[in-house]
Design a protein around this motif. Sequence first.
Motif, PDB file in Angstrom:
ATOM      1  N   PRO A 154     -23.000  10.038 -16.260  1.00 16.94           N
ATOM      2  CA  PRO A 154     -22.585   9.998 -14.853  1.00 16.94           C
ATOM      3  C   PRO A 154     -23.681  10.386 -13.872  1.00 16.94           C
ATOM      4  N   LYS A 155     -24.870  10.741 -14.373  1.00 13.21           N
ATOM      5  CA  LYS A 155     -25.922  11.251 -13.488  1.00 13.21           C
ATOM      6  C   LYS A 155     -26.675  10.143 -12.763  1.00 13.21           C
ATOM      7  N   GLY A 156     -26.670   8.925 -13.327  1.00 14.94           N
ATOM      8  CA  GLY A 156     -27.416   7.841 -12.707  1.00 14.94           C
ATOM      9  C   GLY A 156     -28.903   7.940 -12.925  1.00 14.94           C
ATOM     10  N   ASP A 157     -29.318   8.696 -13.931  1.00 12.15           N
ATOM     11  CA  ASP A 157     -30.734   8.906 -14.226  1.00 12.15           C
ATOM     12  C   ASP A 157     -31.061   8.241 -15.554  1.00 12.15           C
ATOM     13  N   ASN A 158     -31.956   7.253 -15.573  1.00 10.02           N
ATOM     14  CA  ASN A 158     -32.261   6.535 -16.807  1.00 10.02           C
ATOM     15  C   ASN A 158     -32.841   7.430 -17.886  1.00 10.02           C
ATOM     16  N   GLU A 159     -33.393   8.584 -17.494  1.00  8.75           N
ATOM     17  CA  GLU A 159     -33.898   9.525 -18.484  1.00  8.75           C
ATOM     18  C   GLU A 159     -32.748  10.193 -19.242  1.00  8.75           C
ATOM     19  N   ASN A 160     -31.527   9.998 -18.742  1.00  9.81           N
ATOM     20  CA  ASN A 160     -30.358  10.613 -19.371  1.00  9.81           C
ATOM     21  C   ASN A 160     -29.492   9.561 -20.057  1.00  9.81           C
ATOM     22  N   SER A 161     -30.094   8.470 -20.514  1.00  8.62           N
ATOM     23  CA  SER A 161     -29.347   7.373 -21.120  1.00  8.62           C
ATOM     24  C   SER A 161     -28.641   7.818 -22.405  1.00  8.62           C
ATOM     25  N   LYS A 162     -27.370   7.434 -22.531  1.00  7.75           N
ATOM     26  CA  LYS A 162     -26.573   7.755 -23.713  1.00  7.75           C
ATOM     27  C   LYS A 162     -25.830   6.502 -24.196  1.00  7.75           C
ATOM     28  N   ILE A 163     -25.265   6.597 -25.403  1.00  4.31           N
ATOM     29  CA  ILE A 163     -24.530   5.479 -25.987  1.00  4.31           C
ATOM     30  C   ILE A 163     -23.046   5.621 -25.660  1.00  4.31           C
ATOM     31  N   TRP A 164     -22.452   4.535 -25.184  1.00 10.46           N
ATOM     32  CA  TRP A 164     -21.035   4.487 -24.840  1.00 10.46           C
ATOM     33  C   TRP A 164     -20.413   3.253 -25.497  1.00 10.46           C
ATOM     34  N   TYR A 165     -19.090   3.184 -25.472  1.00 12.86           N
ATOM     35  CA  TYR A 165     -18.432   1.949 -25.905  1.00 12.86           C
ATOM     36  C   TYR A 165     -17.141   1.761 -25.120  1.00 12.86           C
ATOM     37  N   VAL A 166     -16.691   0.515 -25.054  1.00 16.27           N
ATOM     38  CA  VAL A 166     -15.374   0.191 -24.502  1.00 16.27           C
ATOM     39  C   VAL A 166     -14.598  -0.546 -25.583  1.00 16.27           C
ATOM     40  N   LYS A 167     -13.300  -0.339 -25.599  1.00 17.97           N
ATOM     41  CA  LYS A 167     -12.441  -0.935 -26.611  1.00 17.97           C
ATOM     42  C   LYS A 167     -11.554  -2.002 -25.986  1.00 17.97           C
ATOM     43  N   ARG A 168     -11.391  -3.106 -26.695  1.00 18.44           N
ATOM     44  CA  ARG A 168     -10.576  -4.209 -26.183  1.00 18.44           C
ATOM     45  C   ARG A 168      -9.096  -3.820 -26.203  1.00 18.44           C
ATOM     46  N   THR A 169      -8.405  -4.119 -25.118  1.00 17.95           N
ATOM     47  CA  THR A 169      -6.968  -3.883 -25.018  1.00 17.95           C
ATOM     48  C   THR A 169      -6.285  -5.177 -24.574  1.00 17.95           C
ATOM     49  N   ASP A 170      -4.960  -5.168 -24.531  1.00 20.10           N
ATOM     50  CA  ASP A 170      -4.224  -6.354 -24.071  1.00 20.10           C
ATOM     51  C   ASP A 170      -4.544  -6.676 -22.619  1.00 20.10           C
ATOM     52  N   ALA A 171      -4.938  -5.645 -21.852  1.00 17.84           N
ATOM     53  CA  ALA A 171      -5.227  -5.837 -20.422  1.00 17.84           C
ATOM     54  C   ALA A 171      -6.712  -6.043 -20.148  1.00 17.84           C
ATOM     55  N   GLY A 172      -7.542  -6.096 -21.189  1.00 20.27           N
ATOM     56  CA  GLY A 172      -8.991  -6.235 -20.999  1.00 20.27           C
ATOM     57  C   GLY A 172      -9.715  -5.085 -21.679  1.00 20.27           C
ATOM     58  N   TRP A 173     -10.866  -4.699 -21.144  1.00 18.81           N
ATOM     59  CA  TRP A 173     -11.628  -3.599 -21.718  1.00 18.81           C
ATOM     60  C   TRP A 173     -11.128  -2.264 -21.189  1.00 18.81           C
ATOM     61  N   GLY A 174     -11.035  -1.278 -22.087  1.00 20.04           N
ATOM     62  CA  GLY A 174     -10.600   0.051 -21.681  1.00 20.04           C
ATOM     63  C   GLY A 174     -11.703   0.819 -20.986  1.00 20.04           C
ATOM     64  N   ASN A 175     -11.458   2.102 -20.741  1.00 22.78           N
ATOM     65  CA  ASN A 175     -12.442   2.956 -20.078  1.00 22.78           C
ATOM     66  C   ASN A 175     -13.591   3.300 -21.026  1.00 22.78           C
ATOM     67  N   PRO A 176     -14.823   3.401 -20.509  1.00 24.52           N
ATOM     68  CA  PRO A 176     -15.969   3.755 -21.353  1.00 24.52           C
ATOM     69  C   PRO A 176     -15.804   5.130 -21.994  1.00 24.52           C
ATOM     70  N   ILE A 177     -16.191   5.212 -23.266  1.00 23.07           N
ATOM     71  CA  ILE A 177     -16.132   6.453 -24.029  1.00 23.07           C
ATOM     72  C   ILE A 177     -17.524   6.748 -24.571  1.00 23.07           C
ATOM     73  N   ARG A 178     -18.002   7.965 -24.356  1.00 23.51           N
ATOM     74  CA  ARG A 178     -19.330   8.329 -24.846  1.00 23.51           C
ATOM     75  C   ARG A 178     -19.258   8.750 -26.313  1.00 23.51           C
ATOM     76  N   ILE A 179     -20.280   8.361 -27.078  1.00 26.82           N
ATOM     77  CA  ILE A 179     -20.423   8.813 -28.454  1.00 26.82           C
ATOM     78  C   ILE A 179     -21.457   9.939 -28.463  1.00 26.82           C
ATOM     79  N   ILE A 180     -21.076  11.095 -28.931  1.00 29.06           N
ATOM     80  CA  ILE A 180     -21.993  12.227 -28.981  1.00 29.06           C
ATOM     81  C   ILE A 180     -22.873  12.082 -30.221  1.00 29.06           C
ATOM     82  N   LEU A 181     -24.161  11.824 -30.012  1.00 25.27           N
ATOM     83  CA  LEU A 181     -25.083  11.601 -31.115  1.00 25.27           C
ATOM     84  C   LEU A 181     -26.193  12.645 -31.168  1.00 25.27           C
TER      85      LEU A 181
END
Length: 333
Positions: free
Chosen positions: A140-167
């Motif tokens: 949420p910082k908007g800083d490319n130096e803080n880039s992290k991996i996220w994913y969205v899951k397909r739902t009946d209404a489209g893509w869900g909310n982004p979820i961060r993977i803690i790596l």
Amino acid sequence: MLLLNSTIKPIPVNSLKVISILFIILILGCKKQAEPVEKMQNQKYSGPFFGIEPTTTPQLLAPELLASPSTEYNGTFSPDGTEFYYTTDMPTNAYITFTKMMEDSTWSQPRIASFSGEFSDYDPLFSPDGNRIYFSSSRPKGDNENSKIWYVKRTDAGWGNPIRIILTGEEDNEYYSSLTHSGTLYFNIWSKGDIYKAIPNNTDYTVEALSDVINSGENKGDPFIDPNEEYLIFRGYDDSLGRGDLYISFNLDGEWTTPENLGEPINSSEHEMCPWVSQDGKLFVFASGRLEEPINVKALDPVKRINGTHNNGQLNLYYMSADFIQKMKEKHL
């Protein structure tokens, strides 16, 4: 003025009706004249995977639909070839963009993805089953130096909310996540210049760097892992033909082979990055900064045509046959 007005005869009602009908016909005619440009761009590509046939040499991928003065990279099709997501770099941010096949088999005009547009988002890659899109983001910082991996899951209404993977730790900038059938996630940390894999367990991931066979030398990034984990294609800078090249390594009996430069015509004197291979092993997509031909602009040329038929941004999307992978592997067997 009064004298002139007095000489003007009123227009008959029937004449007004005729004029109104003619005006409506004229408006509809103008509208139909304006439609073919956009329709032509949509209808040029029809069917899964834009209806393209893999070639032996790199070709611009759907340039009339995708190419623009912006920079395009990170292209990934859904497993069935009916959706295409990629990154568009704009002056203010990087956004994940998409186009999808419609009911008549033509493709929609590209739009910003439903889960992008607010933060700097990039590196979309579909999971092998097509039910998730993994991507990198500065949210949420908007800083490319803080880039992290996220994913969205397909739902009946489209893509869900982004979820961060803690790596990894907050100080690490994670990019380009690619998934295997077993759920192992390959990605790179630019601040360390290495490629990692994250193996899922019951609650989280066990993260480990790949062997020095892969990570030795200059920075490595953009890892595309074959879903069966048989080969790895990535971006590197060791003995490259240009600013950066694509390399391949094969997983033989649990050991990675020494990375090999994919060579020409895939690599060039410019920058190559962001590899992706379709699950059937037929189509190879990547980004390149090459300029195939000079831009020949003439007076009164439509800007859309120029944008769509020439390399304009710093990077553009290319495709070709993925047959070279098996040919390179045969040398090791």
